[in-house]
Design a protein around this motif. Sequence first.
Motif, PDB file in Angstrom:
ATOM      1  N   UNK A  42      36.286 -23.814   7.492  1.00 56.49           N
ATOM      2  CA  UNK A  42      35.256 -24.847   7.366  1.00 56.49           C
ATOM      3  C   UNK A  42      33.922 -24.180   7.007  1.00 56.49           C
ATOM      4  N   UNK A  43      33.422 -24.520   5.842  1.00 59.80           N
ATOM      5  CA  UNK A  43      32.166 -23.939   5.360  1.00 59.80           C
ATOM      6  C   UNK A  43      31.289 -25.044   4.797  1.00 59.80           C
ATOM      7  N   UNK A  44      29.977 -24.743   4.719  1.00 55.32           N
ATOM      8  CA  UNK A  44      29.048 -25.684   4.107  1.00 55.32           C
ATOM      9  C   UNK A  44      29.122 -25.546   2.572  1.00 55.32           C
ATOM     10  N   UNK A  45      28.660 -26.551   1.882  1.00 56.15           N
ATOM     11  CA  UNK A  45      28.577 -26.528   0.411  1.00 56.15           C
ATOM     12  C   UNK A  45      29.925 -26.194  -0.231  1.00 56.15           C
ATOM     13  N   UNK A  46      30.945 -26.956   0.133  1.00 54.34           N
ATOM     14  CA  UNK A  46      32.255 -26.715  -0.468  1.00 54.34           C
ATOM     15  C   UNK A  46      32.221 -26.855  -1.991  1.00 54.34           C
ATOM     16  N   UNK A  47      31.402 -27.808  -2.469  1.00 54.40           N
ATOM     17  CA  UNK A  47      31.318 -28.012  -3.921  1.00 54.40           C
ATOM     18  C   UNK A  47      30.765 -26.765  -4.606  1.00 54.40           C
ATOM     19  N   UNK A  48      29.769 -26.165  -3.982  1.00 51.42           N
ATOM     20  CA  UNK A  48      29.183 -24.953  -4.548  1.00 51.42           C
ATOM     21  C   UNK A  48      30.227 -23.840  -4.642  1.00 51.42           C
ATOM     22  N   UNK A  49      31.080 -23.764  -3.644  1.00 55.21           N
ATOM     23  CA  UNK A  49      32.109 -22.735  -3.619  1.00 55.21           C
ATOM     24  C   UNK A  49      33.368 -23.166  -4.376  1.00 55.21           C
ATOM     25  N   UNK A  50      33.370 -24.388  -4.859  1.00 60.33           N
ATOM     26  CA  UNK A  50      34.528 -24.938  -5.594  1.00 60.33           C
ATOM     27  C   UNK A  50      35.782 -24.988  -4.715  1.00 60.33           C
ATOM     28  N   UNK A  51      35.554 -25.152  -3.402  1.00 60.88           N
ATOM     29  CA  UNK A  51      36.670 -25.177  -2.449  1.00 60.88           C
ATOM     30  C   UNK A  51      37.007 -26.628  -2.110  1.00 60.88           C
ATOM     31  N   UNK A  81      26.053 -12.911   2.759  1.00 62.30           N
ATOM     32  CA  UNK A  81      26.530 -14.280   2.568  1.00 62.30           C
ATOM     33  C   UNK A  81      26.504 -14.667   1.086  1.00 62.30           C
ATOM     34  N   UNK A  82      25.415 -14.358   0.390  1.00 60.54           N
ATOM     35  CA  UNK A  82      25.334 -14.704  -1.030  1.00 60.54           C
ATOM     36  C   UNK A  82      26.417 -13.983  -1.836  1.00 60.54           C
ATOM     37  N   UNK A  83      26.654 -12.711  -1.498  1.00 59.62           N
ATOM     38  CA  UNK A  83      27.705 -11.959  -2.199  1.00 59.62           C
ATOM     39  C   UNK A  83      29.066 -12.584  -1.946  1.00 59.62           C
ATOM     40  N   UNK A 137      33.687 -15.560  -3.531  1.00 61.86           N
ATOM     41  CA  UNK A 137      34.644 -16.575  -3.096  1.00 61.86           C
ATOM     42  C   UNK A 137      34.783 -17.682  -4.133  1.00 61.86           C
ATOM     43  N   UNK A 138      33.661 -18.112  -4.720  1.00 64.15           N
ATOM     44  CA  UNK A 138      33.743 -19.200  -5.707  1.00 64.15           C
ATOM     45  C   UNK A 138      34.599 -18.792  -6.897  1.00 64.15           C
ATOM     46  N   UNK A 139      34.482 -17.503  -7.285  1.00 67.51           N
ATOM     47  CA  UNK A 139      35.315 -17.022  -8.382  1.00 67.51           C
ATOM     48  C   UNK A 139      36.780 -16.976  -8.012  1.00 67.51           C
ATOM     49  N   UNK A 140      37.069 -16.405  -6.842  1.00 68.78           N
ATOM     50  CA  UNK A 140      38.462 -16.308  -6.414  1.00 68.78           C
ATOM     51  C   UNK A 140      39.075 -17.693  -6.214  1.00 68.78           C
ATOM     52  N   UNK A 141      38.321 -18.588  -5.610  1.00 73.84           N
ATOM     53  CA  UNK A 141      38.845 -19.933  -5.344  1.00 73.84           C
ATOM     54  C   UNK A 141      39.161 -20.651  -6.650  1.00 73.84           C
TER      55      UNK A 141
END
Length: 1101
Positions: free
Chosen positions: A915-924, A854-856, A861-865
């Motif tokens: 739908x995921x938690x912490x959208x801000x963290x993932x920049x989504x 999950x962490x990976x 994902x945050x980079x790609x997004x």
Amino acid sequence: MNDAATPQEDAERIRLKRLAKLQNAPSASSSGPSTPAPAAATPPPQLKPSPKPTVASPPLKRVAEAPPTVISAKKKTLSPLDVNAWEHETIGNVFHVTLDRKVAEQSGYDIVWLKSLADELKVEEPQRTVIQLNGDLIDRLLIARLELDPGNMTDDLEFLPVLASLPPGQTTFEYLVGCWKRLNSARSALMKKSYAPVDVQNALTRLEKVRELIISYTGLTLQEPEMFPQPLGRPLGPPELVAPLLSLSALSAPLLSSSSSSPNALTASDIDVFLQDLTRRFEPDNEIDGVLGPVVRQLLFHESLFRPEGLGGGDSGWRGVVSGLEALVSIKGIALMITRMEDFNPPNATAANFEGVSLLGPLCRLGVFGREWPGIAQTYFSEPDKRSRDDVDSSNASLRGTLKSLQSSLFQIFNTLVRASAESREAVLEYFARVVSLNVKRAGMQVEPDTVASDSFMVTIQSILLRFAEPFMDANYSKMDRIDPLFYARSNRIDLKDETRIKATSEEAARWAEENQDPNAPPPNFVSNIFYLTVAMSHYGILRTISTYNDLAKHLDDMQRHVDMLQGDGSWMGSPLQARTEQAINTVKMEMGKVRMQQLAFETQLLDPELVFRSIGFTNFLSTWLIRQADPAKKHPNPPAVIPLPKEVPMSFRVLPEYIVEDIVDYLHFIVQTSPDKFELSGKTELLIFVLTFLNSTWYIKNPFLKSKINDVLFFGIWGYGRERNGLLGNMLNTNPIALKHLMPALTHFYIEVEQTGASSQFYDKFSARRNISYILKVVWDNPTHREALNSEAAKDGDKFVRFVNLMINDVTYLMDESLSELTQIHTIQQEMDDQAAWNAQSVQHRREREGTLRTLERHASGYISLGRSTVELLKVFTAELKQPFMMPEIVDRLAAMLDYNLHALVGPKYRDLEVRDREKLKFNPKALLSDIIQVFLNLSDQEPFIRAVAGDGRSYSQELFERAANTALKRTLKSETEVQQLRAFVAKVEECRLNLEAEEDLGEVPDEFLDPLMFTIMRDPVLLPTSRTIIDRSTIKSHLLSDSKDPFNRAQLSIEEVIPDPELKARIDAFLIERRSKPAEVAALPADAALAGDAPMDTA
């Protein structure tokens, strides 16, 4: 004794006499007489050294020795001076001796009675009742006094009070210093009296003879302190002069100071004149090397420089060393002596020990970096997480003040050495060059710190060189022509044998150097030497230190990830693993604190405002000089070089070491992120011109990573800081004429070039570079001048711009696909973790593995997004301004398919998988992403080719999909009612076109030879590929070549100009289409072979 002997002869005579006395001395139990032996014992002639003539050196500046000048406003009565009587009295006072017992008794034996010498002189001249002290006797007087030993026993009751009254514990050096000081006092007193000038001059001449003798024996006792009796337990020889030198600094430790009240001690006001006297006496024939060389060594290797606390020590003992050295080098003769000492640049030193064994090394290695001075970080930055910003700033201010004091003093010392003579200047340049040559390994990828010089030493030398460079770095670059561009060919001071060149092979570089060597040319001047040495020192010095600092940040990130992994989901709390897990977490956090301490210590020096200002100044000067080397007129910046630079790269530029470009880019990359405010005074324009020049002329630089870093510098330049919302360069990009003209071409050119870097990581590197470009374009897009420049660029080179658009679409396609895929996987794992019963039933190992996955996924994902979102934004603004490039046949179908696919992912049946938690963290931000995609559809909604392309997308397009998107946009207020109506109108056009296409394309079975081998669609413009001999549709191969310059069937190099049209096959395809569309019903019932009956036979060639 009338024949004057040199001090060396006297010394040898005394040494031999002392040896004879030691050999003939009675045992300790002997009670024989111990009266001093006669002072005039003469050694055998064959043992006398050849006499050295005393050569008068040019007089040194000394106030006390200024020639007497009598200026009188009115006539003064001049008194006669009995020079002989004055000389007798003065010699007695200076040496503090007498040959008359009564005089000694009257002084309470404070004045020393030289009984043995008096007896000797009476034997020599029995007729004389009174012995006059004069220049003929001074050497015998001094030797007789120096030979007295208060520790000797004597049976001579007359002489016993003399020995008993000698100053206890006084060394020979102290006695001679006292004589010297009393002599100066006598001279001052003489100059104040109104004696006849001729008498004064006569007296001064006799006095200088006494001075010469005192200084001669002072030098000899520094060399051989055991020549005369000395007290036990006292440091003798060089340490006796080192002590007053150390006491010159008011901030050095009190323990280093000598008592200024002692009449036999050198005070701060005495040192300069005393050193001048020593230099004048011993400079001829370099005798000074033996006299003051040991003093210099003991001073510069003083134990205070090797204490673990370094600059942070409470006693500041190093300041005394600096002050003492400043006093020494202020005397030209001593400065010259220091540079010719072997220890100044020890020939056998290594990179690791050079700073410990060279004379100036221990001073230059003082600093704040953690590896060599761990106590600094511990003292000033312990428990960094608990320190306030003000606390850290206070520590920085204190340490930086100390560093400034040290480095300024060291520069003045080196500068004094440089100015002493041509030989000393060359010695200093060789010193700097030696530091460079010894430390080339510092630039390696994996360097063992113990094998090279320390960061503190290298950065200190760097700061000194930057100060040397300041005089020729004027604002108008008027002195830049003094830098020899052929330095690397005409000087061997810097070895480039193993260095990569900017754009030349080693053979080309060697040939260039050989062609430009000129044995008749003068050696490069001092300015050229300092310039190229500073460039080299930057590469091996401060930039390696910056790299170490950056590694600390990476190390911190790794440790933080380790802490996150240990903490996991917290299921270990309350379990038997809690104690062990907490201990592991605390251990890592403690290590993180140590690394943070080191970071703060590094920042103290690397972000010191003075060092930063100087480094920025030199870096910008170097970048301007580099452009001048590429400028055909060799005049940049007066006038500026034309952008882009010529296609032909001059050899003089190509053979330059690549590290010149690397160092400019690396330092700007570092400082624009850490200290952008330091550019507010100057340097912004030079930075911008450098970036735009080489982004528009990338063929001048071979290394793809350097090109990307130049782009990164521009990106970091628009990061906001303080009150500057648009960063360092944001406002300039919208106002500077050069930026308004050349920014858009630079960005589009580099966006294309970064696709193929040749590096193994090029696939991922390009996304980072393009994200930065997207961000820059976003900042300047509202400026109509930039949009006009973009339109001009597209009109000027349409093919190039189409390639740019194609790459943008490729990036969006890949990045959005990857990010949406990883969001789906994140959603799946989070769903597993939400089912607590099932999750807790899994093994600890399984849970850990899923948490790691999950962490990976989150990190990727945050980079790609982020990258995908920035590229979609770029697509949005470009399609609003420029529509035609997106309508090219090789572009439009792929654009439509990509947009439809992403719209389907965001609002289609499976949208909940995102739908995921912490959208801000993932920049989504799905709302913003959906809004941008809809906007692209709206921007192109009036373009017929785009409508046709969307209608032809059989994979993702549906009317229901767009209706759902329209409803979502209204419900979430992503678009206005008007915009939603425009979207629905577009969909209506698409539906109409789709029905027409279905009717048109109902062609029945199509012959294989008419189908494109990659897309399996009917070819409209078939062409033959020259090497693979494959027939393919022109739009297909053109689209392929936009991303890859090779034939897709055999990987041979290929350009669109090389393809060969096949008009015969095209005519057959056109005839087939006309026939099928005119008879759709009949064709549907016929097999393909029947439909082709009567056609020309197929060309199988």
